[in-house]
Design a protein around this motif. Structure first.
Motif, PDB file in Angstrom:
ATOM      1  N   PRO A  81       0.802  -1.238   0.000  1.00  0.00           N
ATOM      2  CA  PRO A  81       0.000   0.000   0.000  1.00  0.00           C
ATOM      3  C   PRO A  81       0.828   1.279   0.000  1.00  0.00           C
ATOM      4  N   ALA A  82       1.921   1.308   0.719  1.00  0.00           N
ATOM      5  CA  ALA A  82       2.744   2.526   0.746  1.00  0.00           C
ATOM      6  C   ALA A  82       3.361   2.794  -0.624  1.00  0.00           C
ATOM      7  N   ALA A  83       3.807   1.747  -1.302  1.00  0.00           N
ATOM      8  CA  ALA A  83       4.393   1.914  -2.634  1.00  0.00           C
ATOM      9  C   ALA A  83       3.332   2.360  -3.635  1.00  0.00           C
ATOM     10  N   VAL A  84       2.121   1.835  -3.515  1.00  0.00           N
ATOM     11  CA  VAL A  84       1.034   2.235  -4.415  1.00  0.00           C
ATOM     12  C   VAL A  84       0.663   3.689  -4.161  1.00  0.00           C
ATOM     13  N   ARG A  85       0.587   4.082  -2.889  1.00  0.00           N
ATOM     14  CA  ARG A  85       0.273   5.488  -2.571  1.00  0.00           C
ATOM     15  C   ARG A  85       1.330   6.429  -3.144  1.00  0.00           C
ATOM     16  N   ALA A  86       2.605   6.063  -3.011  1.00  0.00           N
ATOM     17  CA  ALA A  86       3.685   6.896  -3.545  1.00  0.00           C
ATOM     18  C   ALA A  86       3.599   6.975  -5.067  1.00  0.00           C
ATOM     19  N   SER A  87       3.312   5.857  -5.703  1.00  0.00           N
ATOM     20  CA  SER A  87       3.166   5.841  -7.152  1.00  0.00           C
ATOM     21  C   SER A  87       1.965   6.681  -7.593  1.00  0.00           C
ATOM     22  N   LEU A  88       0.870   6.599  -6.854  1.00  0.00           N
ATOM     23  CA  LEU A  88      -0.319   7.402  -7.154  1.00  0.00           C
ATOM     24  C   LEU A  88      -0.005   8.891  -7.019  1.00  0.00           C
ATOM     25  N   LEU A  89       0.732   9.266  -6.002  1.00  0.00           N
ATOM     26  CA  LEU A  89       1.094  10.676  -5.820  1.00  0.00           C
ATOM     27  C   LEU A  89       1.940  11.171  -6.988  1.00  0.00           C
ATOM     28  N   ARG A  90       2.939  10.376  -7.391  1.00  0.00           N
ATOM     29  CA  ARG A  90       3.757  10.758  -8.542  1.00  0.00           C
ATOM     30  C   ARG A  90       2.898  10.911  -9.791  1.00  0.00           C
ATOM     31  N   TYR A  91       1.987   9.959 -10.011  1.00  0.00           N
ATOM     32  CA  TYR A  91       1.110  10.015 -11.178  1.00  0.00           C
ATOM     33  C   TYR A  91       0.228  11.263 -11.139  1.00  0.00           C
ATOM     34  N   ARG A  92      -0.363  11.551  -9.993  1.00  0.00           N
ATOM     35  CA  ARG A  92      -1.263  12.697  -9.889  1.00  0.00           C
ATOM     36  C   ARG A  92      -0.526  14.006 -10.162  1.00  0.00           C
ATOM     37  N   ILE A  93       0.666  14.154  -9.639  1.00  0.00           N
ATOM     38  CA  ILE A  93       1.442  15.385  -9.852  1.00  0.00           C
ATOM     39  C   ILE A  93       1.762  15.563 -11.331  1.00  0.00           C
ATOM     40  N   ILE A  94       2.281  14.514 -11.962  1.00  0.00           N
ATOM     41  CA  ILE A  94       2.661  14.659 -13.367  1.00  0.00           C
ATOM     42  C   ILE A  94       1.436  14.801 -14.255  1.00  0.00           C
ATOM     43  N   ALA A  95       0.310  14.203 -13.894  1.00  0.00           N
ATOM     44  CA  ALA A  95      -0.915  14.365 -14.688  1.00  0.00           C
ATOM     45  C   ALA A  95      -1.361  15.824 -14.688  1.00  0.00           C
ATOM     46  N   TYR A  96      -1.304  16.468 -13.534  1.00  0.00           N
ATOM     47  CA  TYR A  96      -1.667  17.886 -13.472  1.00  0.00           C
ATOM     48  C   TYR A  96      -0.681  18.752 -14.248  1.00  0.00           C
TER      49      TYR A  96
END
Length: 132
Positions: free
Chosen positions: A15-30
């Motif tokens: 879960p921690a790795a998925v959350r970190a990956s989601l955060l990276r994805y969200r930042i670059i998507a914006y």
């Protein structure tokens, strides 16, 4: 499968790795979305209506570089969450259409959070999960 490879595989989907990956994805998507909008709304009219290609020549390659980072972040998140290939490709293509990266980001974040069993806290409720 060896113990070290199974440990590495389970740590990739922790879960921690998925959350970190989601955060990276969200930042670059914006970031990709904002740069693409600047390119389409500001750069393209200047290039074709005012014969001023400098904005497109500056922002275009920058968007290309950011889009490659977006593809890598999307692929990382998709592999960690086990997205089917069709969903992965559609999310990757969302970075090429103005405003669509914002829509895709919201949907992907909701899907990932549902898979993790978490949802954003509703203001004033103090609850971690939204009532369904």
């Amino acid at each position: 499968m060896t113990a070290s490879s199974s440990a590495a595989a389970s740590s990739r989907s922790a879960p921690a790795a998925v959350r970190a990956s989601l955060l990276r994805y969200r930042i670059i998507a914006y970031v990709v979305g904002v740069v693409l909008i600047a390119l389409v709304v500001v750069g393209m009219p200047l290039k074709y209506l005012a014969d001023e290609p400098s904005v497109v020549s500056a922002i275009g390659p920058f968007h290309g570089l950011l889009y490659m980072i977006y593809l890598a972040a999307t692929f990382d998140l998709a592999t960690r969450c086990g997205f089917p290939p069709r969903r992965t490709i559609l999310v990757m293509l969302a970075g090429t259409i103005p405003f669509l990266s914002f829509v895709a980001e919201r949907k992907v974040a909701a899907i990932v959070r549902a898979g993790l069993g978490t949802a954003p806290t509703a203001p004033g409720t103090g609850q971690g999960r939204l009532a369904s």
